[in-house]
Write an enzyme that holds these catalytic residues in place. Sequence first.
Site, mmCIF file in Angstrom:
data_model
loop_
_atom_site.group_PDB
_atom_site.id
_atom_site.type_symbol
_atom_site.label_atom_id
_atom_site.label_comp_id
_atom_site.label_asym_id
_atom_site.label_seq_id
_atom_site.Cartn_x
_atom_site.Cartn_y
_atom_site.Cartn_z
ATOM 1 C CB THR A 1 -5.283 -3.655 -13.119
ATOM 2 O OG1 THR A 1 -5.346 -4.488 -12.288
ATOM 3 C CG2 THR A 1 -5.857 -2.342 -12.811
ATOM 4 N N GLY B 1 4.498 4.785 7.244
ATOM 5 C CA GLY B 1 5.893 4.651 7.360
ATOM 6 C C GLY B 1 6.331 5.090 6.039
ATOM 7 N N GLY C 1 4.339 0.578 -2.302
ATOM 8 C CA GLY C 1 5.288 0.059 -3.797
ATOM 9 C C GLY C 1 4.491 -0.981 -4.285
ATOM 10 C CB CYS D 1 -0.863 -3.295 -7.863
ATOM 11 S SG CYS D 1 -1.045 -5.103 -8.619
ATOM 12 C CE LYS E 1 0.298 -2.013 -13.114
ATOM 13 N NZ LYS E 1 -0.865 -2.448 -13.555
HETATM 14 C C1 UDX Z 1 -2.655 -4.510 -4.069
HETATM 15 C C2 UDX Z 1 -4.173 -4.664 -3.613
HETATM 16 O O1 UDX Z 1 -4.192 -4.836 -2.095
HETATM 17 C C3 UDX Z 1 -4.771 -5.727 -4.173
HETATM 18 O O2 UDX Z 1 -6.246 -5.865 -3.767
HETATM 19 C C4 UDX Z 1 -4.677 -5.443 -5.690
HETATM 20 O O3 UDX Z 1 -5.201 -6.752 -6.449
HETATM 21 C C5 UDX Z 1 -3.092 -5.357 -6.066
HETATM 22 O O4 UDX Z 1 -2.690 -4.441 -5.334
HETATM 23 P P1 UDX Z 1 -0.391 -5.728 -3.235
HETATM 24 O O5 UDX Z 1 0.462 -4.900 -4.455
HETATM 25 O O6 UDX Z 1 -0.056 -6.977 -3.277
HETATM 26 O O7 UDX Z 1 -1.937 -5.502 -3.573
HETATM 27 O O8 UDX Z 1 -0.087 -5.167 -1.760
HETATM 28 P P2 UDX Z 1 -0.782 -4.500 -0.802
HETATM 29 O O9 UDX Z 1 -0.832 -5.607 0.485
HETATM 30 O O10 UDX Z 1 -1.815 -3.647 -1.141
HETATM 31 O O11 UDX Z 1 0.359 -3.358 -0.284
HETATM 32 C C6 UDX Z 1 0.897 -2.500 -1.144
HETATM 33 C C7 UDX Z 1 1.947 -1.461 -0.413
HETATM 34 O O12 UDX Z 1 1.282 -0.703 0.618
HETATM 35 C C8 UDX Z 1 2.882 -2.212 0.189
HETATM 36 O O13 UDX Z 1 4.186 -1.627 -0.220
HETATM 37 C C9 UDX Z 1 2.871 -2.026 1.571
HETATM 38 O O14 UDX Z 1 4.102 -2.192 2.460
HETATM 39 C C10 UDX Z 1 2.124 -0.661 1.590
HETATM 40 N N1 UDX Z 1 1.249 -0.364 2.578
HETATM 41 C C11 UDX Z 1 0.180 -1.420 3.037
HETATM 42 C C12 UDX Z 1 1.520 0.486 3.660
HETATM 43 O O15 UDX Z 1 2.426 1.274 3.410
HETATM 44 N N2 UDX Z 1 0.786 0.759 4.653
HETATM 45 C C13 UDX Z 1 -0.419 0.011 5.050
HETATM 46 O O16 UDX Z 1 -0.989 0.151 5.912
HETATM 47 C C14 UDX Z 1 -0.685 -1.105 4.427
#
Ligand code: UDX
Length: 436
Positions: free
Chosen positions: A121, A255, A259, A262, A265
Amino acid sequence: MKLSVIGCGYLGAVHAAAMASIGHDVVGIDVDERKVDSLARGEAPFFEPGLPEVLAQGIESGRLRFTTDIAEAQGARVHFVGVGTPQQKDGNAADLTFVDAAIDSLLPYIGPGDVVAGKSTVPVGTAARLLERVMPTGATLVWNPEFLREGWAVQDTIDPDRLVVGVPHGGHGSRAADLLREVYQSSIDKGTPFLVTDLATAELVKVSANAFLATKISFINAMAEIAEATGADVTQLATAIGHDARIGRQFLGAGIGFGGGCLPKDIRAFAARAEELGRGESVGFLREVDAINLRRRERAVTLVVEALEGELVGKQVTVLGAAFKPHSDDIRDSPALDIAMRLHDLGADVTVTDPEAIENARRQHPQLDYVDDRDDALRGADAVIIATEWEEYRRDLSPEHASELVSGKRIVDGRNCLDAALWRAAGWTYFGMGRP
Ligand code: UDX
């Protein structure tokens, strides 16, 4: 097809193994000897469901190997670059050191007809700059962003929602698009949309997708703040608005916020890049998205303090979860650990447990107490906060069982993942995020 994958972290290791699993001949390359040794033995250096299986299959089939020697990239037709682009130490922009170093190290080993496919990215404009460096070798460069979610990375790589390939203008570009189409043919045959764009669009697709997801989470967390001021329940609100297909219920989980390596940052780097382009105001809202997100961590701390009637010193607080989300051992920018550290700094005796992330967490925050077993972690707790919604905490922990372990039946549901009525009925004082 012969492929190389430069960078074997969460993205590259999974990509290499997934490409081998669909029949390609893959060499994964990384500068980290320990990582390469572990991958070459078929052991994933991090927790990712399904990865050990595809690694083992790939190695056994002879189609997958790992090395620290970049010269072994020679002969591959497509060179995927999946190195990290962390946040700069002294600012919000992305640190492109690893991307630049990967391209530089690759240059002596690529030639006419080869394609370098960036997956990391990056700030929009990076691909055009790197193309200038690659062109004198006769190779070309495309941008093929990765949308995988940790925890579902293998499945997301083999069967993604969509494939996006940004190519340079002209004949080189369309030939490169054809080559990438060939790489992903098995997925395209199953109906995965394959979108060919220019370089800048492909780079932007990735950052805007993550910006949108982050905004969606912060939107519902902003509603949680309003719910807290009015006695409304944000989880019911999310379900009700989510029934509108234009809105959708996914990523409306209020909630302690987002974090990981991805979303946080990426929105900061996007805002920084927009500033450089003189368009800072276009994504000015991302600063608010970031601020709302961080406020929710503070809110969770406040709820623990409230649960303990203002007195944290000498109190045992058990934090269930350390990873930034379930099904991952990744603790980068984890809200769970941030909250644990804040409680520790306020004088609480903090015990942290997690099914997968304890080792990583201990390395980063050695001052906290870590306990492997969930029940041992709960024993004697004056208050409990659920910070990562692993099944072990959300589904498998009954309030009756937990009652037998703790000293004080107080629980903060940082992920709104428990049945409040059930916990209250068992005599617990339950605190949700944006729920009465
Ligand atoms: C994310 C993108 O979803 C993905 O497409 C990209 O390639 C990389 O970044 P990821 O970092 O693996 O993926 O996690 P993701 O499932 O998106 O969750 C990110 C954060 O959001 C987590 O801390 C999760 O707990 C939080 N989250 C997610 C919430 O607080 N509420 C939600 O409804 C969904």
